[in-house]
Design a protein around this motif. Structure first.
Motif: not given
Length: 88
Positions: A1-18, A30-34
């Protein structure tokens, strides 16, 4: 099953390549209001302790800002330029 971005949600990942100190500590999307957004977050120190400062930018606006800027030359400026040339 593929990942589906849901509205009004998101993800953050640590930036290891800073690459520099101004680069975000965390990045994501993420997705906000479509609309899809790119997220960035910085860990900062304030009077009350540590906090996160965040930035959201619409992905379609990011793509537009990366397009090369073109300069338009008007016909009238070309006409005046060509009239200065002694041979045509």
């Amino acid at each position: 099953m593929a990942f589906e971005q849901r509205d009004n949600s998101g993800v953050l990942f640590k930036n290891d390549k800073k690459g520099n100190e101004k680069a975000p500590d965390y990045t994501g999307s993420g997705m906000v209001d479509g609309f899809e957004y790119k997220f960035a977050a910085w860990i900062k120190e304030g009077k009350k302790g540590k906090f996160m400062s965040v930035n959201f930018q619409r992905k379609d606006e990011v793509a537009e800002s990366k397009k090369p800027q073109t300069t338009a030359t008007t016909t009238s400026s070309l006409d005046s330029f060509e009239s200065d040339i002694p041979f045509n």
